[in-house]
Design a protein around this motif. Sequence first.
Motif, mmCIF file in Angstrom:
data_model
loop_
_atom_site.group_PDB
_atom_site.id
_atom_site.type_symbol
_atom_site.label_atom_id
_atom_site.label_comp_id
_atom_site.label_asym_id
_atom_site.label_seq_id
_atom_site.Cartn_x
_atom_site.Cartn_y
_atom_site.Cartn_z
ATOM 1 N N LYS A 28 0.874 -1.169 0.000
ATOM 2 C CA LYS A 28 0.000 0.000 0.000
ATOM 3 C C LYS A 28 0.917 1.227 0.000
ATOM 4 O O LYS A 28 1.708 1.420 0.928
ATOM 5 N N LEU A 30 1.511 5.428 -0.481
ATOM 6 C CA LEU A 30 0.941 6.771 -0.433
ATOM 7 C C LEU A 30 1.834 7.730 -1.204
ATOM 8 O O LEU A 30 3.038 7.800 -0.956
ATOM 9 N N ASN A 53 -2.546 -0.854 -4.970
ATOM 10 C CA ASN A 53 -3.166 -0.162 -3.843
ATOM 11 C C ASN A 53 -2.412 1.144 -3.584
ATOM 12 O O ASN A 53 -1.417 1.169 -2.847
ATOM 13 N N CYS A 55 -2.685 5.326 -2.629
ATOM 14 C CA CYS A 55 -3.441 6.471 -2.108
ATOM 15 C C CYS A 55 -2.708 7.747 -2.503
ATOM 16 O O CYS A 55 -1.492 7.735 -2.720
ATOM 17 N N ALA A 66 -3.418 11.068 5.794
ATOM 18 C CA ALA A 66 -3.535 9.831 5.017
ATOM 19 C C ALA A 66 -2.692 8.711 5.623
ATOM 20 O O ALA A 66 -3.087 7.544 5.584
ATOM 21 N N LYS A 69 -4.725 7.382 8.405
ATOM 22 C CA LYS A 69 -5.962 6.755 7.954
ATOM 23 C C LYS A 69 -5.730 5.440 7.228
ATOM 24 O O LYS A 69 -6.445 4.461 7.439
ATOM 25 N N TYR A 70 -4.697 5.407 6.353
ATOM 26 C CA TYR A 70 -4.506 4.256 5.467
ATOM 27 C C TYR A 70 -3.350 3.325 5.881
ATOM 28 O O TYR A 70 -3.239 2.229 5.342
#
Length: 219
Positions: A28, A30, A53, A55, A66, A69-70
Amino acid sequence: MGALRREIDPTMDSSVAKRMQGRIEALKVLIVDDDHYMRKVVRTMLATFGVKNVCEACDGVSGLDAICKYSPDVVIVDWEMPMINGAQFVRMVRSPGEFPVPDVPIIMLTGHGDRWRVVEAARIGAHEYLLKPVSTKALHDRILAILCRPRPTVKLDGYYGPLPRKLVVLGDDAPAIAPPVAPAAPAPPAAPGKPAARPAARPPERAKFGLRKGVVLVN
């Protein structure tokens, strides 16, 4: 001016990349950048080697939110952004006790190749520093390096971040890599009728974690 020397990780061979592909695809990531086009370019690069994935955050403030949150596995951040720039962003993340996720790996991706920025990125705890325009291979290699050779987080003398790979001296006439501190040389025997000579001065110890002038940590 003496050139800043940096340890470059060996290029990942294809067998390592294949073994790590599952972890790459599960990442994931960002992206924190105020340039919408650049976020799209980086997202496309990530998708090229399997990262789906992703963000995005358009500034440092939303980037900090973020992360909370993620819970991304890797953060890619630009240097020049409104409100909170990339350097301030890294400092705020690398604040254990104040920020909830201080250990997240951070890649600084910027259009600025100034030496002082590279040095500063290392001093504040960024894992990697990449210069725009970046190639897909370079980004892939840096992410693989973070996954394959994770470095423990250390906290010492005001530094908080990944254990640095190398200690570098920036002085024009200084050696690029700080040598070990040598023991003081014995004093030569005194000549008849003359006072004994003082022993040679011990070389000054290098600064721990690059917090003194002229010494930096290269990540």
